[in-house]
Scaffold this motif. Structure first.
Motif, PDB file in Angstrom:
ATOM      1  N   ALA A   1       0.832  -1.199   0.000  1.00 49.36           N
ATOM      2  CA  ALA A   1       0.000   0.000   0.000  1.00 49.36           C
ATOM      3  C   ALA A   1       0.869   1.253   0.000  1.00 49.36           C
ATOM      4  O   ALA A   1       0.572   2.222  -0.705  1.00 49.36           O
ATOM      5  N   ALA A   2       1.929   1.245   0.775  1.00 50.94           N
ATOM      6  CA  ALA A   2       2.833   2.391   0.820  1.00 50.94           C
ATOM      7  C   ALA A   2       3.522   2.598  -0.524  1.00 50.94           C
ATOM      8  O   ALA A   2       3.633   3.729  -1.002  1.00 50.94           O
ATOM      9  N   ALA A   3       3.957   1.518  -1.138  1.00 50.92           N
ATOM     10  CA  ALA A   3       4.605   1.621  -2.449  1.00 50.92           C
ATOM     11  C   ALA A   3       3.621   2.138  -3.490  1.00 50.92           C
ATOM     12  O   ALA A   3       3.966   2.979  -4.326  1.00 50.92           O
ATOM     13  N   PHE A   4       2.389   1.672  -3.428  1.00 50.60           N
ATOM     14  CA  PHE A   4       1.365   2.134  -4.363  1.00 50.60           C
ATOM     15  C   PHE A   4       1.096   3.625  -4.152  1.00 50.60           C
ATOM     16  O   PHE A   4       0.986   4.380  -5.116  1.00 50.60           O
ATOM     17  N   LEU A   5       1.001   4.043  -2.893  1.00 49.68           N
ATOM     18  CA  LEU A   5       0.752   5.439  -2.585  1.00 49.68           C
ATOM     19  C   LEU A   5       1.885   6.328  -3.097  1.00 49.68           C
ATOM     20  O   LEU A   5       1.638   7.374  -3.702  1.00 49.68           O
ATOM     21  N   VAL A   6       3.108   5.902  -2.895  1.00 50.34           N
ATOM     22  CA  VAL A   6       4.261   6.675  -3.374  1.00 50.34           C
ATOM     23  C   VAL A   6       4.243   6.755  -4.899  1.00 50.34           C
ATOM     24  O   VAL A   6       4.470   7.817  -5.480  1.00 50.34           O
ATOM     25  N   ALA A   7       3.950   5.641  -5.571  1.00 52.47           N
ATOM     26  CA  ALA A   7       3.901   5.632  -7.036  1.00 52.47           C
ATOM     27  C   ALA A   7       2.770   6.526  -7.537  1.00 52.47           C
ATOM     28  O   ALA A   7       2.929   7.270  -8.518  1.00 52.47           O
TER      29      ALA A   7
ATOM     30  N   LEU B   1       3.215   9.862  -9.852  1.00 54.07           N
ATOM     31  CA  LEU B   1       2.502   9.994 -11.123  1.00 54.07           C
ATOM     32  C   LEU B   1       1.672  11.276 -11.142  1.00 54.07           C
ATOM     33  O   LEU B   1       1.668  12.006 -12.141  1.00 54.07           O
ATOM     34  N   ALA B   2       0.987  11.562 -10.048  1.00 50.79           N
ATOM     35  CA  ALA B   2       0.192  12.782  -9.969  1.00 50.79           C
ATOM     36  C   ALA B   2       1.083  14.010 -10.118  1.00 50.79           C
ATOM     37  O   ALA B   2       0.738  14.955 -10.829  1.00 50.79           O
TER      38      ALA B   2
ATOM     39  N   PRO C   1       3.227  20.403 -15.161  1.00 49.81           N
ATOM     40  CA  PRO C   1       3.162  21.435 -16.209  1.00 49.81           C
ATOM     41  C   PRO C   1       2.119  22.516 -15.940  1.00 49.81           C
ATOM     42  O   PRO C   1       2.266  23.646 -16.396  1.00 49.81           O
ATOM     43  N   THR C   2       1.078  22.212 -15.198  1.00 55.40           N
ATOM     44  CA  THR C   2       0.060  23.227 -14.921  1.00 55.40           C
ATOM     45  C   THR C   2       0.549  24.258 -13.919  1.00 55.40           C
ATOM     46  O   THR C   2      -0.005  25.342 -13.844  1.00 55.40           O
TER      47      THR C   2
END
Length: 91
Positions: free
Chosen positions: A7-13, A17-18, A24-25
């Motif tokens: 879960a932590a790895a997914f959250l970091v990824a 990504l976000a 750019p915005t």
């Protein structure tokens, strides 16, 4: 324990990504001092586009007459000011 690490790895990824997608915005392209004409042309184009959007919103009943007329006056003034500066009329 393994589920927490996944879960932590997914959250970091997901956060990385976000950040990559939204970065750019947050950046603004600098307008060079010598590029005042392009800035004025862009300001006029923005005002004219906003007028088109305003017309559509009013025609579809999204705006009251009072709001429409107030916003239209503001946008027409902005477009006219930019046009006067482009034509060399100054303030």
């Amino acid at each position: 324990m393994i589920e927490d690490a996944s879960a932590a790895a997914f959250l970091v990824a997901a956060m990385a990504l976000a950040w990559y997608l939204l970065a750019p915005t947050w950046r603004r392209a600098p307008v060079e001092a010598g590029d005042a004409r392009a800035a004025l042309e862009a300001a006029r184009a923005v005002a004219l586009r906003a007028l088109q959007d305003l017309e559509l919103d009013w025609a579809t009943g999204k705006l009251s007459d009072a709001d429409y007329h107030a916003q239209r006056a503001t946008l027409e003034d902005a477009a006219a000011r930019a046009a006067r500066h482009l034509d060399g009329g100054g303030a």
